[in-house]
Design an enzyme around this catalytic site. Structure first.
Site, PDB file in Angstrom:
ATOM      1  N   CYS A  49      24.004 -16.606  13.750  1.00  0.00           N
ATOM      2  CA  CYS A  49      24.661 -15.410  14.282  1.00  0.00           C
ATOM      3  C   CYS A  49      24.578 -14.319  13.212  1.00  0.00           C
ATOM      4  CB  CYS A  49      26.092 -15.698  14.734  1.00  0.00           C
ATOM      5  SG  CYS A  49      27.278 -16.065  13.417  1.00  0.00           S
ATOM      6  N   ARG A  55      30.552 -17.235  15.563  1.00  0.00           N
ATOM      7  CA  ARG A  55      29.808 -17.959  16.590  1.00  0.00           C
ATOM      8  C   ARG A  55      29.004 -19.139  16.062  1.00  0.00           C
ATOM      9  NH1 ARG A  55      27.054 -12.669  18.959  1.00  0.00           N
ATOM     10  NH2 ARG A  55      27.341 -12.067  16.784  1.00  0.00           N
ATOM     11  N   ASP A 163      30.045 -11.473  20.455  1.00  0.00           N
ATOM     12  CA  ASP A 163      30.715 -11.516  19.156  1.00  0.00           C
ATOM     13  C   ASP A 163      32.218 -11.307  19.355  1.00  0.00           C
ATOM     14  OD1 ASP A 163      31.522 -11.362  16.538  1.00  0.00           O
ATOM     15  OD2 ASP A 163      30.086  -9.812  15.957  1.00  0.00           O
TER      16      ASP A 163
END
Length: 196
Positions: A49, A55, A163
């Site tokens: 990420c 994440r 996100d």
């Protein structure tokens, strides 16, 4: 460490279609700390990420638990396309949301994606299409295949894991729902031998 598996309430749809990935497997150079060499037939999987604090560490933690529950032996790690959080633990709301479902993210530390990762890992999975584009630009010739994480989640192919960094607890819960679906699909692909 005891990890309790979160049971999903919705049904899962399985697909036997191969997942489209780029590059091919081959020999490995030095692996990062914590990634063992002794994975006979096992894959080395890297989740990617932006800062490696929301994440991708969530995906790493969930995947470790799913692999343990399935008794599958594969190496899992995570990294960020940016290094501004290198050495830091995951974001506290990500840790709390994961812990509520029985996943322990506390031991994880952020690190930046390196060119050598494309040789160290068999499979590098981007959490969104922006990461995928950046990974393709950074990639060097090597064995690592690159793909989008949610391509493993039936019905979610081509979608991004959003996100949650500036969001609230519901955003982190949504990320966990998506990550669990992606990890379940990835485990199924590994079990069925669809990843080579």
């Amino acid at each position: 460490m005891v990890v309790r598996e979160h049971r999903k309430r919705r049904s899962r749809h399985q697909t036997a279609a191969p997942v489209a990935l780029t590059n091919r497997l081959g020999p490995f150079d030095a692996l990062p700390p914590g990634v063992r060499r002794d994975y006979p037939g096992g894959m080395r999987i890297l989740f990617v990420c932006t800062g490696n604090i929301c994440r991708s560490p969530t995906a790493e933690g969930v995947m470790r638990a799913r692999l343990a529950a399935a008794r599958l032996d594969h190496a899992v790690d995570s990294a960020g396309t940016q290094g501004f959080h290198a050495g830091e633990p995951p974001h506290p709301p990500a840790i709390r949301a994961a812990a509520a479902r029985g996943y322990d993210l506390l031991p994880l530390r952020a690190r930046k994606l390196e060119r050598a990762d494309f040789r160290r890992f068999d499979l590098l999975l981007a959490m969104d299409r922006g990461h995928l584009d950046r990974m393709r630009r950074l990639a060097v010739a090597g064995p690592g295949r690159i793909g989008l994480f949610l391509d493993f989640a039936p019905g979610l192919e081509g979608r991004d894991v959003p996100d949650p960094y500036y969001g609230g607890s519901a955003d982190f819960e949504h990320v966990l729902d998506l990550v669990e679906a992606g990890c379940d699909g990835l485990v199924a692909a590994l079990r069925e031998g669809r990843l080579g």
